[in-house]
Design an enzyme around this catalytic site. Structure first.
Site, PDB file in Angstrom:
ATOM      1  CG  ASP A   1      -1.757   1.171   1.406  1.00 20.10           C
ATOM      2  OD1 ASP A   1      -2.392   1.564   0.421  1.00 20.10           O
ATOM      3  OD2 ASP A   1      -1.799   1.726   2.522  1.00 20.10           O
TER       4      ASP A   1
ATOM      5  CG  ASP B   1      -2.033   7.649   0.826  1.00 17.76           C
ATOM      6  OD1 ASP B   1      -1.130   8.494   0.840  1.00 17.76           O
ATOM      7  OD2 ASP B   1      -2.899   7.594  -0.073  1.00 17.76           O
TER       8      ASP B   1
ATOM      9  CE  LYS C   1      -5.338  -0.904  -1.682  1.00 20.29           C
ATOM     10  NZ  LYS C   1      -4.348  -0.526  -0.659  1.00 20.29           N
TER      11      LYS C   1
ATOM     12  CG  ASP D   1      -2.824   2.265   6.172  1.00 20.26           C
ATOM     13  OD1 ASP D   1      -2.976   1.942   4.973  1.00 20.26           O
ATOM     14  OD2 ASP D   1      -3.177   3.374   6.613  1.00 20.26           O
TER      15      ASP D   1
ATOM     16  CG  ASP E   1      -4.214  -2.139   2.738  1.00 18.62           C
ATOM     17  OD1 ASP E   1      -3.899  -2.113   1.536  1.00 18.62           O
ATOM     18  OD2 ASP E   1      -4.072  -1.168   3.492  1.00 18.62           O
TER      19      ASP E   1
END
Length: 229
Positions: free
Chosen positions: A8, A10, A151, A174, A178
């Site tokens: 990821d 951010d 994702k 995070d 995810d």
């Protein structure tokens, strides 16, 4: 040998104030396995990041709506229904936010992102009226997207194109978006700043947040050690 990575951006490759941490430029160039950047950001952002890192631009963008591997781009959702939801949201008095910054959505092809200052309750009520649409809160934006993409599904497709098993990947993230990546990767790590959904889904919750946590995993994998838990 190091494993392939699904990373990821951010909250994972960044500092607490949202900048790309310089350690990404120390640890990722030359990584001797595929690195897939998996993000909620619009397609150009992860491509640019991968390029500046000296990596092949293998990316999953827009929460799985766009998969680009080996110079082949696939759009797995369309923009019509998410855009219609946001238009209805605005008609009922909602505001997208972003302080007039139009670049957040300018290049999005499969979803629309709203500022976390937007009226979440109203947005979710409007989205619930449209079948197959959901709102995902990444902590950085509310993403109005198709329920058919995520994702994790993007990683399955990316791994297939790379000739790899998705279970060979190590995933680090995070956020709620995810969770699906963690479900298909062989090993998953949530940085300390992760939200409850990511923390519950990860194999390991790290003691350190943001790039501090990610760096600890990458350094351990590079050196043949197990990351600290």
């Amino acid at each position: 040998m190091v494993p392939p990575l699904a990373l990821d951006i951010d909250g994972t490759l960044t500092t607490a104030d949202g900048r790309i941490d310089s350690r990404a430029f120390e640890l990722l160039p030359g990584w001797d396995a595929p690195v897939v950047i998996a993000t909620g950001k619009a397609f150009p952002y992860p491509v640019a990041l991968a390029t500046f890192l000296g990596l092949s631009p293998d990316v999953i963008a827009e929460n799985g709506g766009v998969v680009h591997v080996d110079d082949e781009t696939t759009l797995l959702a369309d923009l019509d229904r998410p855009r219609a939801v946001v238009e209805a949201f605005e008609e009922r008095g909602g505001e997208i936010g972003w302080g007039g910054d139009t670049t957040v959505n300018r290049w999005r092809e499969t979803e629309v992102a709203l500022s976390t200052d937007a009226d979440e309750g109203l947005l979710r009520r409007v989205a619930a009226e449209v079948p197959g649409i959901e709102v995902v809160d990444t902590g950085y934006a509310f993403h109005v997207k198709s329920t058919d993409v995520n994702k994790g599904e993007g990683l399955v497709r990316a791994a297939d194109r790379l000739g790899l098993d998705p279970e060979s990947f190590v995933a680090i993230g995070d956020s709620e978006n995810d969770v699906s990546t963690f479900a298909v990767a062989g090993d998953s790590y949530a940085v300390a700043n992760a939200d409850e959904a990511a923390t519950a889904a990860a194999d390991v919750v790290l003691d350190e947040g943001f790039m501090d946590g990610t760096a600890s995993v990458l350094e351990a994998l590079r050196d043949g050690r197990g990351p600290s838990r």
